[in-house]
Design an enzyme around this catalytic site. Structure first.
Site, mmCIF file in Angstrom:
data_model
loop_
_atom_site.group_PDB
_atom_site.id
_atom_site.type_symbol
_atom_site.label_atom_id
_atom_site.label_comp_id
_atom_site.label_asym_id
_atom_site.label_seq_id
_atom_site.Cartn_x
_atom_site.Cartn_y
_atom_site.Cartn_z
ATOM 1 N N LEU A 156 0.777 -1.123 0.091
ATOM 2 C CA LEU A 156 -0.024 0.133 0.096
ATOM 3 C C LEU A 156 0.675 0.905 0.037
ATOM 4 O O LEU A 156 1.358 1.680 0.387
ATOM 5 C CB LEU A 156 -0.783 0.040 1.059
ATOM 6 C CG LEU A 156 -0.270 -0.036 2.470
ATOM 7 C CD1 LEU A 156 0.044 1.156 3.486
ATOM 8 C CD2 LEU A 156 -1.239 -0.601 3.560
ATOM 9 N N ASN A 214 10.699 -1.723 -3.587
ATOM 10 C CA ASN A 214 10.557 -0.462 -3.221
ATOM 11 C C ASN A 214 12.474 0.092 -3.852
ATOM 12 O O ASN A 214 12.248 0.834 -4.441
ATOM 13 C CB ASN A 214 11.237 -1.008 -1.557
ATOM 14 C CG ASN A 214 9.254 -0.617 -0.673
ATOM 15 O OD1 ASN A 214 8.529 -0.314 -1.870
ATOM 16 N ND2 ASN A 214 9.453 -0.436 0.158
ATOM 17 N N ALA A 258 10.208 14.314 -11.322
ATOM 18 C CA ALA A 258 11.714 14.832 -10.610
ATOM 19 C C ALA A 258 11.486 15.813 -9.493
ATOM 20 O O ALA A 258 10.222 16.515 -9.791
ATOM 21 C CB ALA A 258 12.335 15.925 -11.481
ATOM 22 N N GLY A 259 12.137 15.127 -8.644
ATOM 23 C CA GLY A 259 11.512 16.634 -6.922
ATOM 24 C C GLY A 259 13.021 16.282 -6.552
ATOM 25 O O GLY A 259 13.974 16.235 -6.582
ATOM 26 N N GLY A 263 10.615 10.455 0.034
ATOM 27 C CA GLY A 263 11.466 10.234 2.338
ATOM 28 C C GLY A 263 9.801 8.919 2.571
ATOM 29 O O GLY A 263 9.806 8.464 1.538
ATOM 30 N N CYS A 266 9.300 3.947 4.378
ATOM 31 C CA CYS A 266 9.887 2.410 3.486
ATOM 32 C C CYS A 266 11.173 2.758 2.417
ATOM 33 O O CYS A 266 11.989 1.691 2.628
ATOM 34 C CB CYS A 266 8.808 2.007 2.806
ATOM 35 S SG CYS A 266 7.192 0.991 3.815
HETATM 36 P P1 NAD Z 1 4.542 1.788 12.464
HETATM 37 O O1 NAD Z 1 5.594 1.960 12.983
HETATM 38 O O2 NAD Z 1 3.124 3.167 12.137
HETATM 39 O O3 NAD Z 1 2.923 1.305 13.306
HETATM 40 C C1 NAD Z 1 3.178 -0.121 14.178
HETATM 41 C C2 NAD Z 1 2.512 -0.204 15.222
HETATM 42 O O4 NAD Z 1 2.728 -1.319 15.745
HETATM 43 C C3 NAD Z 1 3.006 0.657 16.089
HETATM 44 O O5 NAD Z 1 1.969 1.545 16.233
HETATM 45 C C4 NAD Z 1 3.591 0.009 17.956
HETATM 46 O O6 NAD Z 1 2.967 0.186 18.852
HETATM 47 C C5 NAD Z 1 2.831 -1.805 17.454
HETATM 48 N N1 NAD Z 1 3.712 -2.474 18.304
HETATM 49 C C6 NAD Z 1 5.066 -2.580 17.819
HETATM 50 N N2 NAD Z 1 5.292 -4.135 18.133
HETATM 51 C C7 NAD Z 1 3.762 -4.456 18.854
HETATM 52 C C8 NAD Z 1 3.270 -5.442 19.661
HETATM 53 N N3 NAD Z 1 4.542 -6.234 19.858
HETATM 54 N N4 NAD Z 1 2.268 -5.492 19.885
HETATM 55 C C9 NAD Z 1 1.416 -4.542 19.365
HETATM 56 N N5 NAD Z 1 2.356 -3.979 18.576
HETATM 57 C C10 NAD Z 1 3.091 -3.311 18.194
HETATM 58 O O7 NAD Z 1 4.577 0.264 11.453
HETATM 59 P P2 NAD Z 1 3.748 0.942 9.304
HETATM 60 O O8 NAD Z 1 4.731 2.367 9.348
HETATM 61 O O9 NAD Z 1 2.487 0.817 9.765
HETATM 62 O O10 NAD Z 1 4.544 -0.459 8.860
HETATM 63 C C11 NAD Z 1 4.838 -1.225 9.425
HETATM 64 C C12 NAD Z 1 5.527 -2.060 9.148
HETATM 65 O O11 NAD Z 1 4.906 -2.572 7.683
HETATM 66 C C13 NAD Z 1 6.872 -2.324 8.775
HETATM 67 O O12 NAD Z 1 7.656 -2.711 8.397
HETATM 68 C C14 NAD Z 1 6.658 -1.029 7.184
HETATM 69 O O13 NAD Z 1 8.328 -1.312 6.718
HETATM 70 C C15 NAD Z 1 6.250 -2.124 6.666
HETATM 71 N N6 NAD Z 1 5.256 -1.251 5.554
HETATM 72 C C16 NAD Z 1 4.582 0.244 5.795
HETATM 73 C C17 NAD Z 1 4.041 0.792 4.486
HETATM 74 C C18 NAD Z 1 3.659 1.991 5.270
HETATM 75 O O14 NAD Z 1 3.765 3.066 4.392
HETATM 76 N N7 NAD Z 1 4.052 2.257 5.673
HETATM 77 C C19 NAD Z 1 3.770 0.173 3.318
HETATM 78 C C20 NAD Z 1 3.543 -1.060 3.303
HETATM 79 C C21 NAD Z 1 4.856 -1.622 4.379
#
Ligand code: NAD
Length: 453
Positions: A156, A214, A258-259, A263, A266
């Site tokens: 996503l 990515n 271009a930009g 950030g 990910c």
């Molecule tokens: P985030 O930091 O926004 O959220 C993680 C949440 O997990 C936090 O609220 C934290 O308090 C909670 N948490 C951590 N350990 C826990 C536990 N043991 N029990 C309960 N809650 C717990 O992270 P995110 O942006 O949602 O990303 C999550 C993963 O998905 C990462 O590996 C990221 O690389 C990947 N990802 C993110 C995106 C994005 O757009 N943000 C897209 C694709 C993949």
């Protein structure tokens, strides 16, 4: 099905809400008590279009609930998704602490067989590690049922996360257990009804696919940014070149804008994690290092341009930033180009007036002293932010910045300098309105240098 999602962040909340939307019963476990209280009060802790109302709708329907207790949440779960953060460690590698803690906790509380799915972005071999951790914790409790761990990386995009989740380009399911793979395929079936877009593969390949995707997208961005630097020197407008190359279907129109750099939560960390993996494997990641270096440079370009326009005299200048989030449609500030620019401007003694439709509060939390002293003013609107300004810098291309009333903007500003960090505007139009315009990879319009005041 009965689902448990561990982690109520960007990925966990979207996953939980979208599976509830399809009729599944979902318990989302979050250990941050403030976040949990917000969610239980019907408010989303993050800004993502459409998410808050979907969460409220399914909390009301009873299909979705939030809990601090993993023990209760997994009691009846068929599938448990791990969607916790995997931030960067100091050496660049992915920090698996939260994933492994979740695995250990699962091993302590599971009482029956279920499927565990890694949704977090994790290096190759992590599913095996998680499976091993759960198995040994179960063995300590004299339990020996099997808990297959799958890899189901998430693709996503913040800002369009619900749309991406419910109408995915593809769903990658990495499973070494055919039965578990089939369960997950059935769970995703409602999202891919009109077209088979589920890719089943072994889990190590699934894990690597996320990093490769990515890294490739980041490469496209850094490539076009390098071309933009060449264009600026050659007096060539990168925007014509972008259209010229994007019409080739082998290249495509996406991710060649271009930009002022990429950030977010990910690309930066995933590129660095891949670099670290390559180093550990004795492979020189030349391409990835260049992608990373170009992006770091790109984030400094707007500040360098401002310095150029003001002949290095920045102390006391009033500079306006439009857009602070790392991209439109989100309040996420992780690794945002705006922060590199803000740090440099504040250090140079500028007065900064900034406006972002949703990220002002996050920036205020990061710069409490500068906000308190008045050096950084977070404004209520785009127009309020340009009052008395000597330079307007467009950093994040929110829709509301696309067609502002530039005649009014011009009137409100003390000097008509506009730096367009996303090439959103028509240089000729702005020049006609009396602006000095500079984009990324396009010739400067108007008088290049302002007189030092
Ligand atoms: P985030 O930091 O926004 O959220 C993680 C949440 O997990 C936090 O609220 C934290 O308090 C909670 N948490 C951590 N350990 C826990 C536990 N043991 N029990 C309960 N809650 C717990 O992270 P995110 O942006 O949602 O990303 C999550 C993963 O998905 C990462 O590996 C990221 O690389 C990947 N990802 C993110 C995106 C994005 O757009 N943000 C897209 C694709 C993949």
């Amino acid at each position: 099905m009965q689902l448990c999602v561990i982690g109520a962040g960007y990925v966990g909340l979207v996953t939980a809400a979208c599976f509830a939307e399809m009729g599944n019963r979902v318990i989302c476990v979050e250990r941050d008590t403030a976040r949990l209280a917000q969610l239980r009060g019907g408010r989303s802790p993050i800004y993502e279009p459409g998410l808050e109302s979907l969460l409220a709708q399914h909390q009301a329907s009873g299909l979705l609930s939030f809990s601090a207790s993993l023990r209760g949440a997994v009691l009846h779960a068929d599938v448990v998704f791990v969607a916790v953060g995997t931030p960067q460690q100091e050496d660049g590698s992915a920090d698996l602490r939260h994933v492994l803690e979740a695995a250990d906790e699962l091993g302590r509380v599971l009482r029956k067989q279920c499927i565990v799915v890694n949704k977090s972005t994790v290096p190759v071999g992590s599913a095996e590690r998680v499976e091993q951790r759960i198995r040994s914790a179960l063995q300590q409790r004299s339990l020996n049922f099997s808990v297959p761990v799958l890899s189901n990386p998430e693709f996503l995009k913040e800002g369009s996360a619900l749309e991406d989740f419910t109408r995915p380009d593809r769903v990658i399911i990495g499973s070494d257990c055919p039965h578990a793979g089939d369960v997950l395929r059935r769970l995703y079936a409602p999202f891919v009804r009109n077209h088979e877009r589920i890719l089943l593969m072994p889990r190590r390949e699934a894990e690597f696919s996320k990093y490769a995707a990515n890294a490739f997208l980041a490469t496209k961005i850094s490539f076009i940014n390098e071309m933009a630097s060449l264009c600026a020197r050659l007096g060539v407008d990168i925007e014509h070149v972008r259209r010229g190359i994007g019409s080739d279907r082998r290249i495509g129109t996406h991710f060649i804008y271009a930009g002022c750099g990429y950030g977010g939560s990910c690309f930066p960390k995933d590129v660095r994690a891949l670099i670290r993996s390559a180093e550990q494997l004795g492979i020189e990641p030349g391409v990835l290092r260049a992608v990373e270096a170009r992006n770091a440079l790109q984030k400094t370009l707007l500040f360098q341009a401002l310095r150029g326009h003001f002949s290095g005299l920045l102390q006391g200048r009033v500079v306006t930033l439009w857009g602070l989030a790392f991209k439109p449609g989100t309040d996420d500030l992780r690794e945002a180009p705006s922060l590199v620019l803000l740090d440099a401007l504040l250090l140079a003694g500028c007065q900064v007036r900034a406006y972002d439709p949703v990220a002002n509060a996050g920036v205020a939390r990061r710069y409490p002293r500068e906000v308190a002293s008045g050096q950084l003013q977070l404004c209520e609107s785009a127009l309020a932010a340009v009052e008395g300004s000597e330079a307007l810098v467009l950093v994040t291309e929110w829709k509301q910045f696309r067609q502002p009333d530039f005649a009014q903007v011009r009137q409100l500003m003390r000097r008509p300098l506009l730096l367009d960090g996303r090439n959103l505007y028509d240089p000729a139009e702005l020049r006609a309105l009396g602006f000095v315009y500079q984009g990324v990879g396009r010739a400067i319009q108007g008088h290049c240098k302002e007189e030092a005041a």
